[in-house]
Scaffold this motif. Structure first.
Motif, PDB file in Angstrom:
ATOM      1  N   THR A  74       0.827  -1.208   0.000  1.00  0.00           N
ATOM      2  CA  THR A  74       0.000   0.000   0.000  1.00  0.00           C
ATOM      3  C   THR A  74       0.858   1.255   0.000  1.00  0.00           C
ATOM      4  O   THR A  74       0.380   2.349  -0.334  1.00  0.00           O
ATOM      5  CB  THR A  74      -0.938  -0.010   1.223  1.00  0.00           C
ATOM      6  N   THR A  75       2.125   1.105   0.336  1.00  0.00           N
ATOM      7  CA  THR A  75       3.067   2.222   0.267  1.00  0.00           C
ATOM      8  C   THR A  75       3.039   2.876  -1.108  1.00  0.00           C
ATOM      9  O   THR A  75       3.242   4.095  -1.236  1.00  0.00           O
ATOM     10  CB  THR A  75       4.487   1.722   0.605  1.00  0.00           C
ATOM     11  N   GLY A  76       2.778   2.092  -2.154  1.00  0.00           N
ATOM     12  CA  GLY A  76       2.720   2.660  -3.505  1.00  0.00           C
ATOM     13  C   GLY A  76       1.667   3.746  -3.631  1.00  0.00           C
ATOM     14  O   GLY A  76       1.906   4.805  -4.232  1.00  0.00           O
ATOM     15  N   LEU A  77       0.491   3.503  -3.074  1.00  0.00           N
ATOM     16  CA  LEU A  77      -0.584   4.497  -3.127  1.00  0.00           C
ATOM     17  C   LEU A  77      -0.265   5.681  -2.219  1.00  0.00           C
ATOM     18  O   LEU A  77      -0.534   6.834  -2.564  1.00  0.00           O
ATOM     19  CB  LEU A  77      -1.912   3.859  -2.696  1.00  0.00           C
ATOM     20  N   ILE A  78       0.297   5.395  -1.054  1.00  0.00           N
ATOM     21  CA  ILE A  78       0.605   6.453  -0.084  1.00  0.00           C
ATOM     22  C   ILE A  78       1.624   7.427  -0.656  1.00  0.00           C
ATOM     23  O   ILE A  78       1.444   8.651  -0.610  1.00  0.00           O
ATOM     24  CB  ILE A  78       1.117   5.834   1.226  1.00  0.00           C
TER      25      ILE A  78
END
Length: 371
Positions: free
Chosen positions: A96-100
């Protein structure tokens, strides 16, 4: 002059590996120069919440992807970053780091850090396929939107960053080595408090979830206990699978020999009471608790799914396949021997939290902005 304020993004600040690592780092920061804030996805009071506030940190809350759609989640992140203009965002939320970090980049956050703590998707199998396909999509967004890649092991970096892992930097899971050092007086005190005598005491610290593989752990201990009744297993932690594991323990007639100790703030003291540490996880990055156990001089048995970098104590550490017979034999053979220099050895390997905090603080100060 105000300190650089770094926003850490993760599920919660309850008692888990990444959370405990962050607290070790936070306690060793010069908070006149660097302050930590946290963006989390839980709304109840958290294990470390009071300490965070006492240190001067702030806590923000936002519903996670399980509560809203991805576009809504990213939009809320974008609005948050616009409303709270951080210069450093440090994400610990795996894929989810990608979206963050994409939302942070779009909002103009200049320093965007990804941090890998694990080595595979949490859920596997056909039922998890749609979820993991989306996670794979999110993972592809990490490197294009990050300005810095950290990870706890080469295994963790390879999993999250793929072919870009060579661009990442290792940040060892630092611990308070002095606090974890074996103390004979603490061993006597804790064993007395737990009504333990001369039993061989095995220990495990971890959240009750599928990753930590408690069902296998109970199966191995039950087999060992049949021929070694003078043995006890201490389980530290909580989680959704605890009732299931308690039922397994009762069915195996082990309720007097397996102790459920819950969440504890004295794990370092409990390690002195143990003889052998067990970690049969299905997957890990580099478990913080294994570093702590070795600093306490414990013999450690770990699943061969764990990063080889976790072995800091040579003959007192064994990697094992997840086969019950292999674990039972190793539990028989594990030496119960204290090494007074164990904590120093772990520190010399670069796993003291003060060393890692200095390294991270230097990065924040060199790249962040102070008001």
């Amino acid at each position: 002059m105000e300190p650089v304020r770094v926003l850490h993004v993760l599920h919660s600040m309850n008692c888990g590996g990444a959370e405990t690592l962050l607290m070790h780092l936070y306690r060793n920061m010069d908070t006149d120069k660097v302050q930590f804030d946290f963006l989390v996805n839980v709304f109840d009071e958290m294990f470390y919440e009071k300490e965070i506030c006492a240190l001067g940190g702030r806590i923000f809350r936002m519903p996670f992807l399980t509560k809203v759609t991805p576009p809504v989640y990213e939009y809320r992140l974008y609005k948050f970053f616009k409303l709270h203009p951080y210069t450093v965002v440090h994400s610990h939320l795996e894929t989810t780091t990608g979206l963050i970090l994409r939302a942070a980049r779009r909002a103009g956050v200049p320093v965007r850090i990804a941090h890998s703590h694990n080595s595979r998707f949490t859920r596997t199998g056909l039922a998890a396929l749609p979820e993991n396909m989306f996670k794979a999509y999110c993972r592809q967004k990490i490197v294009p939107n990050a300005t810095k890649l950290y990870g706890c092991s080469e295994l963790a970096n390879a999993w999250l960053y793929g072919k870009h892992a060579q661009q990442s930097e290792l940040l060892n899971n630092g611990i308070d080595t002095a606090a974890c050092a074996f103390r004979p007086e603490m061993r006597a005190q804790m064993r007395a408090a737990l009504s333990l005598g001369s039993e061989k005491v095995f220990g495990h610290v971890g959240r009750f979830n599928d990753q930590k593989n408690h069902a296998f752990l109970i199966e191995a201990f039950a087999s060992y206990h049949k021929t070694n009744p003078d043995s006890v297993l201490l389980l530290v932690g909580e989680g959704v699978l605890q009732p299931q594991i308690e039922a397994q323990v009762n069915a195996a007639d082990l309720s007097d020999s397996v102790r459920f100790l819950g969440l504890r703030n004295d794990v370092a003291d409990l390690l002195s009471a143990m003889d052998v540490f067990l970690l049969p996880s299905k997957f890990e990055g580099l478990p913080l608790v294994l570093v702590e156990a070795q600093a306490a001089g414990l013999s450690c048995l770990a699943a061969d799914t764990v990063s080889p970098m976790a072995n800091l104590s040579a003959g007192y550490f064994r990697f094992l396949p997840l086969e019950t017979d292999a674990w039972v034999r190793a539990m028989h053979d594990a030496p119960v021997k204290r090494r007074d220099d164990a904590a120093n050895i772990v520190a010399q390997c670069g796993f003291d939290s003060r060393i890692q905090a200095e390294k991270l603080q230097a990065f924040y100060l060199a790249n962040g902005e102070r008001v």
